[in-house]
Write an enzyme that holds these catalytic residues in place. Structure first.
Site, PDB file in Angstrom:
ATOM      1  N   ASP A 217      16.033 -63.133 -26.022  1.00 33.38           N
ATOM      2  CA  ASP A 217      16.261 -63.393 -24.988  1.00 33.38           C
ATOM      3  C   ASP A 217      17.600 -64.016 -24.402  1.00 33.38           C
ATOM      4  O   ASP A 217      18.380 -64.766 -24.941  1.00 33.38           O
ATOM      5  CB  ASP A 217      15.317 -64.408 -24.625  1.00 33.38           C
ATOM      6  N   ARG A 269      10.238 -54.331 -23.588  1.00 30.74           N
ATOM      7  CA  ARG A 269      11.393 -54.854 -23.784  1.00 30.74           C
ATOM      8  C   ARG A 269      12.564 -54.570 -24.613  1.00 30.74           C
ATOM      9  O   ARG A 269      12.912 -54.872 -25.203  1.00 30.74           O
ATOM     10  CB  ARG A 269      11.140 -56.111 -23.684  1.00 30.74           C
TER      11      ARG A 269
END
Length: 390
Positions: A217, A269
């Protein structure tokens, strides 16, 4: 019959020459790779050709490209060489010789290596100090089965050749911070590597898989990040760029995603982008379930010379936009010289100019033809290094 026999003998002779050439000590890795028909990418050529790479470890810092730029702030005068000899962990009072002591307690330019193969089970997330390099080359170093890595309000960090997997979420607690002082830390999701308000970060040649939340992230205003040569596998949510739809500071985020291998068994993702800009180039996508690349809140994506191999069944479309709105929340997605196999398709934004990365001289690299992607990503993930070859 004689012709077939002669061809068989000739094939064995050629194979023997190739094997002998590869293990000839006076040839560089680049020369051996050329003989074997391999192709190294721009980053690997910079240091893997050096048979003395163990003695010249800091040379690695000159090899990064993309938005992280050259990592030369991590080397030079005052560099501290630190070796991890103890796989144990203490989140508040780490012992000298442990990873946390080198990564959080010692301040300044720190180059961390490892004495041997290690499995490190962190009791709390490891908060890495600025100007720190974690270099796992030469050994099998794994961080697994509990807390994992966080880069919190830090800059100039390299994470290289580490296996990170089975990371778990963590309750709030006390931990030594990136400034060497004890601090409270709130709830942490089970990510392999999480960037929070970080800048100038290079994540290269790691293998990441099987984590409770995501693998990587980049959040809360983090920028100038290069994610290269990694192997992402066995994961639902792989990579998130941008904290959430309402966090407008991520409009300044710039990330390069280069030479990575996605799959097998990655769902979505790769990356998902909120706000900001991502240059995704020369990556190998081996299938997906929901989608490969997604976006919301007007991000910009330049997908360039990637190889997308769609799954044998299920969704063949690579892209996803929130609310299926290509021209508003979904942002701009452009595909340049990508290769699509097994029915893969890419819904690009109609009209408008493709936004350029606008790299500086220290950041720029030549994007290879997508036909070379399989070869360029062959060594993605943690490297198996010998005495002279890595």
């Amino acid at each position: 019959m004689a012709s077939k026999h002669n061809n068989s003998i000739l094939g064995r002779i050629v194979l023997a020459i190739l094997i002998a050439s590869f293990f000839t000590p006076n040839l560089t890795y680049a020369e051996k790779s050329k003989i074997m028909g391999f192709e190294m990418n721009a980053i690997d050529k910079c240091w893997r050709s050096d048979p003395e790479w163990r003695k010249n470890r800091p040379q690695l810092a000159t090899c990064s490209v993309g938005y992280a730029g050259k990592m030369t702030n991590n080397i030079g005068e005052g560099l501290i060489h630190y070796k991890v000899i103890d796989p144990s962990d203490d989140a508040i009072n780490p012992k000298p010789g442990t990873l946390r002591y080198g990564a959080s307690v010692i301040q300044g330019k720190v180059w961390i290596t490892f004495e041997r193969d290690m499995l490190i089970q962190l009791v709390k997330p490891l908060l890495i100090s600025s100007f720190t390099t974690i270099d796992g080359r030469g050994f099998d170093v794994q961080i697994a089965n509990n807390a994992c890595l966080m880069i919190f309000k830090a800059t100039n960090i390299i994470i290289h050749s580490i296996g990170i997997h089975h990371c778990k979420s963590q309750a709030p607690g006390i931990v030594i911070g990136p400034n060497g002082k004890v601090m409270p830390l709130g709830q942490v999701d089970g990510d392999a590597i999480r960037l929070v308000s970080a800048s100038k970060i290079w994540i290269d040649h790691n293998t990441l898989s099987n984590c409770e939340d995501g693998l990587l992230d980049v959040t809360r205003g983090s920028t100038d990040v290069t994610i290269s040569n990694n192997w992402f596998k066995f994961q639902d949510k792989v990579m998130l760029l941008g904290h959430d739809d309402g966090y407008v500071r991520d409009q300044n985020m710039k990330v390069t995603v280069l030479y990575n291998h996605f799959g097998p068994n990655c769902n979505q993702r790769m990356p998902r982008i909120r706000h900001g800009y991502a240059h995704v180039a020369n990556n190998f996508y081996l299938g997906w379930l929901q989608y490969a690349i997604g976006g919301s809140t007007e991000p910009s994506l330049k997908s360039e010379a990637n190889l997308f191999v769609a799954p044998t069944s299920g969704r063949k479309e690579i892209t996803w936009r929130k609310d299926n709105n290509q021209n508003r929340n979904g942002g701009e997605f452009h595909s340049i010289n990508d290769i699509f196999e097994n029915g893969a398709s890419f819904i690009a934004t109609k009209g408008g100019k493709v936004r350029k990365p606008n790299y500086t001289k220290e950041q720029v690299f030549i994007v290879a033809d997508a036909k070379s992607v399989r070869s360029l990503t062959r060594a993605s993930g943690v490297l198996r290094c010998g005495k002279t070859i890595c």
